[in-house]
Design a protein around this motif. Structure first.
Motif, PDB file in Angstrom:
ATOM      1  N   ARG A 292       0.714  -1.212  -0.013  1.00  0.00           N
ATOM      2  CA  ARG A 292       0.162  -0.117   0.225  1.00  0.00           C
ATOM      3  C   ARG A 292       0.735   1.292  -0.320  1.00  0.00           C
ATOM      4  O   ARG A 292       0.571   2.483  -0.587  1.00  0.00           O
ATOM      5  CB  ARG A 292      -0.884   0.069   1.199  1.00  0.00           C
ATOM      6  CG  ARG A 292      -2.074  -1.139   1.161  1.00  0.00           C
ATOM      7  CD  ARG A 292      -3.219  -0.651   2.227  1.00  0.00           C
ATOM      8  NE  ARG A 292      -3.643   0.748   1.752  1.00  0.00           N
ATOM      9  CZ  ARG A 292      -3.657   1.846   2.751  1.00  0.00           C
ATOM     10  NH1 ARG A 292      -2.902   1.725   3.650  1.00  0.00           N
ATOM     11  NH2 ARG A 292      -3.981   3.116   2.221  1.00  0.00           N
TER      12      ARG A 292
ATOM     13  N   GLU B 106      -9.101   7.309  -2.584  1.00  0.00           N
ATOM     14  CA  GLU B 106      -9.444   8.346  -1.655  1.00  0.00           C
ATOM     15  C   GLU B 106     -11.109   8.366  -1.678  1.00  0.00           C
ATOM     16  O   GLU B 106     -11.605   9.173  -0.760  1.00  0.00           O
ATOM     17  CB  GLU B 106      -8.800   9.537  -2.372  1.00  0.00           C
ATOM     18  CG  GLU B 106      -7.399   9.441  -2.163  1.00  0.00           C
ATOM     19  CD  GLU B 106      -7.001  10.843  -2.480  1.00  0.00           C
ATOM     20  OE1 GLU B 106      -7.569  11.761  -2.753  1.00  0.00           O
ATOM     21  OE2 GLU B 106      -5.493  10.980  -2.411  1.00  0.00           O
TER      22      GLU B 106
ATOM     23  N   LEU C 125     -10.956   3.777   5.188  1.00  0.00           N
ATOM     24  CA  LEU C 125      -9.619   3.058   5.999  1.00  0.00           C
ATOM     25  C   LEU C 125     -10.180   2.524   7.254  1.00  0.00           C
ATOM     26  O   LEU C 125     -10.770   3.163   8.094  1.00  0.00           O
ATOM     27  CB  LEU C 125      -8.554   4.179   5.958  1.00  0.00           C
ATOM     28  CG  LEU C 125      -7.664   4.607   4.849  1.00  0.00           C
ATOM     29  CD1 LEU C 125      -6.926   5.691   5.208  1.00  0.00           C
ATOM     30  CD2 LEU C 125      -7.234   3.293   3.840  1.00  0.00           C
TER      31      LEU C 125
ATOM     32  N   GLU D 202      -8.025  -0.003  10.561  1.00  0.00           N
ATOM     33  CA  GLU D 202      -6.694  -0.433  11.128  1.00  0.00           C
ATOM     34  C   GLU D 202      -6.880  -1.819  11.012  1.00  0.00           C
ATOM     35  O   GLU D 202      -7.679  -2.592  10.978  1.00  0.00           O
ATOM     36  CB  GLU D 202      -6.900  -0.044  12.669  1.00  0.00           C
ATOM     37  CG  GLU D 202      -5.682  -0.414  13.323  1.00  0.00           C
ATOM     38  CD  GLU D 202      -5.487  -0.165  14.948  1.00  0.00           C
ATOM     39  OE1 GLU D 202      -4.302  -0.471  15.557  1.00  0.00           O
ATOM     40  OE2 GLU D 202      -6.356   0.454  15.212  1.00  0.00           O
TER      41      GLU D 202
ATOM     42  N   PHE E 247     -11.528   7.935   3.779  1.00  0.00           N
ATOM     43  CA  PHE E 247     -10.034   7.758   3.616  1.00  0.00           C
ATOM     44  C   PHE E 247      -9.532   9.159   3.961  1.00  0.00           C
ATOM     45  O   PHE E 247      -8.512   9.233   4.713  1.00  0.00           O
ATOM     46  CB  PHE E 247     -10.090   7.788   1.795  1.00  0.00           C
ATOM     47  CG  PHE E 247      -8.505   7.326   1.559  1.00  0.00           C
ATOM     48  CD1 PHE E 247      -7.936   6.110   1.461  1.00  0.00           C
ATOM     49  CD2 PHE E 247      -7.769   8.735   1.444  1.00  0.00           C
ATOM     50  CE1 PHE E 247      -6.721   6.308   0.902  1.00  0.00           C
ATOM     51  CE2 PHE E 247      -6.183   8.551   1.015  1.00  0.00           C
ATOM     52  CZ  PHE E 247      -5.839   7.160   1.005  1.00  0.00           C
ATOM     53  N   LYS E 248     -10.120  10.314   3.814  1.00  0.00           N
ATOM     54  CA  LYS E 248      -9.314  11.532   3.978  1.00  0.00           C
ATOM     55  C   LYS E 248      -9.904  12.033   5.285  1.00  0.00           C
ATOM     56  O   LYS E 248      -9.291  13.205   5.919  1.00  0.00           O
ATOM     57  CB  LYS E 248     -10.070  12.688   2.948  1.00  0.00           C
ATOM     58  CG  LYS E 248      -9.346  12.349   1.740  1.00  0.00           C
ATOM     59  CD  LYS E 248     -10.056  13.607   0.491  1.00  0.00           C
ATOM     60  CE  LYS E 248      -9.482  13.301  -0.713  1.00  0.00           C
ATOM     61  NZ  LYS E 248      -9.801  14.302  -1.712  1.00  0.00           N
TER      62      LYS E 248
ATOM     63  N   TYR F  89      -9.664   9.711   8.020  1.00  0.00           N
ATOM     64  CA  TYR F  89      -9.185   8.888   9.052  1.00  0.00           C
ATOM     65  C   TYR F  89      -8.030   9.257   9.831  1.00  0.00           C
ATOM     66  O   TYR F  89      -7.098  10.090   9.441  1.00  0.00           O
ATOM     67  CB  TYR F  89      -8.520   7.470   8.285  1.00  0.00           C
ATOM     68  CG  TYR F  89      -8.096   6.283   8.953  1.00  0.00           C
ATOM     69  CD1 TYR F  89      -8.857   5.599   9.874  1.00  0.00           C
ATOM     70  CD2 TYR F  89      -6.845   6.238   8.935  1.00  0.00           C
ATOM     71  CE1 TYR F  89      -8.534   4.702  10.592  1.00  0.00           C
ATOM     72  CE2 TYR F  89      -6.050   5.015   9.895  1.00  0.00           C
ATOM     73  CZ  TYR F  89      -7.187   4.168  10.434  1.00  0.00           C
ATOM     74  OH  TYR F  89      -6.708   3.090  11.290  1.00  0.00           O
TER      75      TYR F  89
ATOM     76  N   ASP G  17      -3.205   5.676  12.004  1.00  0.00           N
ATOM     77  CA  ASP G  17      -1.993   5.529  11.216  1.00  0.00           C
ATOM     78  C   ASP G  17      -2.333   4.946   9.886  1.00  0.00           C
ATOM     79  O   ASP G  17      -2.679   3.880   9.734  1.00  0.00           O
ATOM     80  CB  ASP G  17      -1.036   4.738  11.840  1.00  0.00           C
ATOM     81  CG  ASP G  17       0.306   4.886  11.145  1.00  0.00           C
ATOM     82  OD1 ASP G  17       0.339   5.132   9.992  1.00  0.00           O
ATOM     83  OD2 ASP G  17       1.321   4.230  11.510  1.00  0.00           O
ATOM     84  N   PRO G  18      -2.406   5.800   8.750  1.00  0.00           N
ATOM     85  CA  PRO G  18      -2.824   5.294   7.411  1.00  0.00           C
ATOM     86  C   PRO G  18      -1.900   4.023   7.026  1.00  0.00           C
ATOM     87  O   PRO G  18      -2.005   3.264   6.123  1.00  0.00           O
ATOM     88  CB  PRO G  18      -2.712   6.368   6.718  1.00  0.00           C
ATOM     89  CG  PRO G  18      -1.776   7.243   7.170  1.00  0.00           C
ATOM     90  CD  PRO G  18      -1.763   7.169   8.792  1.00  0.00           C
ATOM     91  N   HIS G  19      -0.379   4.305   7.669  1.00  0.00           N
ATOM     92  CA  HIS G  19       0.430   2.973   7.107  1.00  0.00           C
ATOM     93  C   HIS G  19       0.220   1.855   7.943  1.00  0.00           C
ATOM     94  O   HIS G  19       0.698   0.776   7.397  1.00  0.00           O
ATOM     95  CB  HIS G  19       1.733   3.589   7.516  1.00  0.00           C
ATOM     96  CG  HIS G  19       2.223   4.796   6.706  1.00  0.00           C
ATOM     97  ND1 HIS G  19       3.199   5.728   7.240  1.00  0.00           N
ATOM     98  CD2 HIS G  19       1.622   5.591   5.780  1.00  0.00           C
ATOM     99  CE1 HIS G  19       3.370   6.615   6.362  1.00  0.00           C
ATOM    100  NE2 HIS G  19       2.479   6.544   5.587  1.00  0.00           N
TER     101      HIS G  19
ATOM    102  N   ALA H 259      -3.203   0.654   8.118  1.00  0.00           N
ATOM    103  CA  ALA H 259      -4.604   0.535   7.738  1.00  0.00           C
ATOM    104  C   ALA H 259      -4.900  -0.144   6.509  1.00  0.00           C
ATOM    105  O   ALA H 259      -3.796   0.068   5.774  1.00  0.00           O
ATOM    106  CB  ALA H 259      -5.290   1.640   8.136  1.00  0.00           C
TER     107      ALA H 259
ATOM    108  N   TRP I 152      -7.603  -0.291   3.095  1.00  0.00           N
ATOM    109  CA  TRP I 152      -8.649   0.147   2.270  1.00  0.00           C
ATOM    110  C   TRP I 152      -9.943  -0.756   2.165  1.00  0.00           C
ATOM    111  O   TRP I 152      -9.974  -1.828   2.190  1.00  0.00           O
ATOM    112  CB  TRP I 152      -8.036   0.543   0.811  1.00  0.00           C
ATOM    113  CG  TRP I 152      -9.133   1.206  -0.105  1.00  0.00           C
ATOM    114  CD1 TRP I 152      -9.358   2.476  -0.032  1.00  0.00           C
ATOM    115  CD2 TRP I 152      -9.948   0.568  -0.883  1.00  0.00           C
ATOM    116  NE1 TRP I 152     -10.234   2.563  -1.025  1.00  0.00           N
ATOM    117  CE2 TRP I 152     -10.789   1.262  -1.532  1.00  0.00           C
ATOM    118  CE3 TRP I 152     -10.267  -0.992  -1.196  1.00  0.00           C
ATOM    119  CZ2 TRP I 152     -11.876   1.073  -2.597  1.00  0.00           C
ATOM    120  CZ3 TRP I 152     -11.179  -1.415  -2.103  1.00  0.00           C
ATOM    121  CH2 TRP I 152     -12.007  -0.297  -2.795  1.00  0.00           C
TER     122      TRP I 152
END
Length: 297
Positions: free
Chosen positions: A162, A221, A225, A227, A242-243, A245, A248-250, A252, A254
């Motif tokens: 990702r 997007e 998202l 976890e 998405f925008k 969240y 930590d997007p790293h 998580a 989709w």
């Protein structure tokens, strides 16, 4: 398998002989869901390739097979309709590679109790295919890993993918309460919803089934998202568009939308705090068993 009341297929799911694929394909509840969606099933046995190595002619074999099947079955749309490659365990790497070489035809990808895209830990235990400049951007993909087979080294490549491909749409489900070799009804229901979403978001309103279908490319997007799953986790970041969240997007994955996220989170909620349940079998000789029964008498 083609739904009995289906006059025209809209997509086809392709699985190859390994373990859980056949069980999934024969589950009545799963077939009922596919029937409503107009999705057929293609079962290849023996499997033709674990890697989808195009240098060995795998792509040509598949194309010829689908064209021949279209001719003999009378469903001419099989030559062009979108494909959902699915694979379990040793066959769980090929679906991602199929998509990389067939991005225009791949509706969605399912790697069941299997692998991340471009993983260095393939289910068949050998080197993976190099993609070069190929991507699966905009194609929804689902990786499932069972709770009782959990291995961080399998899920980490999916998170890394990702980051490497920010336009990718990679979903993940920890198959809570399940091991490597089984498939539960509720997991089949989850897969059916994933396929339903793929059709809703990617198929054009009108198209000619006797020509290649122009699938819509997803923008991650526009999704949600949530976890990733952690063993013995007591608190989770709140899933969100998405925008919005805030976790930590790293760390998580989709998802298509709120409905898909809610089903994922509910799976985790139902199993949270439960102790692992393992069944064990101890071989006992008849003589030993009779001696035990006599002592109880």
């Amino acid at each position: 398998w083609i739904p009995s009341d289906c006059h025209q297929l809209r997509a086809v799911m392709v699985g190859k002989h390994n373990m859980s694929e056949e069980t999934l394909f024969e589950m009545p509840r799963f077939r009922e869901a596919l029937s409503r969606m107009g999705i057929g099933l293609v079962w290849i046995t023996p499997g033709i390739d674990q890697q989808w190595d195009v240098t060995k002619g795998t792509q040509e074999i598949f194309n010829r097979m689908m064209n021949d099947l279209a001719e003999v079955s009378g469903y001419s749309e099989l030559e062009h309709i979108p494909v959902v490659p699915v694979g379990h365990s040793a066959m769980a790497t090929y679906p991602w590679n199929f998509a990389a070489w067939n991005p225009e035809r791949t509706l969605a990808v399912i790697s069941f109790h299997g692998d991340a895209p471009r993983t260095n830990l393939t289910g068949y235990g050998r080197d993976n295919m190099e993609w070069g400049k190929r991507t699966i951007d905009g194609i929804p993909g689902l990786m499932i890993e069972g709770e009782y087979e959990w291995w961080e080294d399998r899920v980490n490549p999916a998170l890394a993918f990702r980051l490497m491909y920010p336009r990718s749409c990679i979903s993940f489900l920890c198959d809570t309460g399940r091991g490597h070799f089984d498939i539960a009804d509720r997991t089949a229901v989850y897969l059916a919803l994933f396929l339903k979403k793929a059709m809703e978001y990617r198929l054009p309103e009108t198209y000619d089934v006797d020509k290649p279908v122009m699938l819509k490319k997803l923008n991650p997007e526009n999704g949600w998202l949530a976890e990733r799953w952690h063993p013995d986790q007591k608190r989770r970041a709140k899933a969100a568009p998405f925008k919005q969240y805030k976790g930590d997007p790293h760390d998580a994955f989709w998802y298509f939308d709120k409905e898909m996220v809610d089903m994922t989170e509910e799976r985790y909620r139902q199993e949270r705090g439960k102790k692992p349940q393992y069944l064990g079998f101890v071989p006992v000789s008849y003589t030993h068993l009779r001696a035990h029964e006599t002592s109880q008498d």
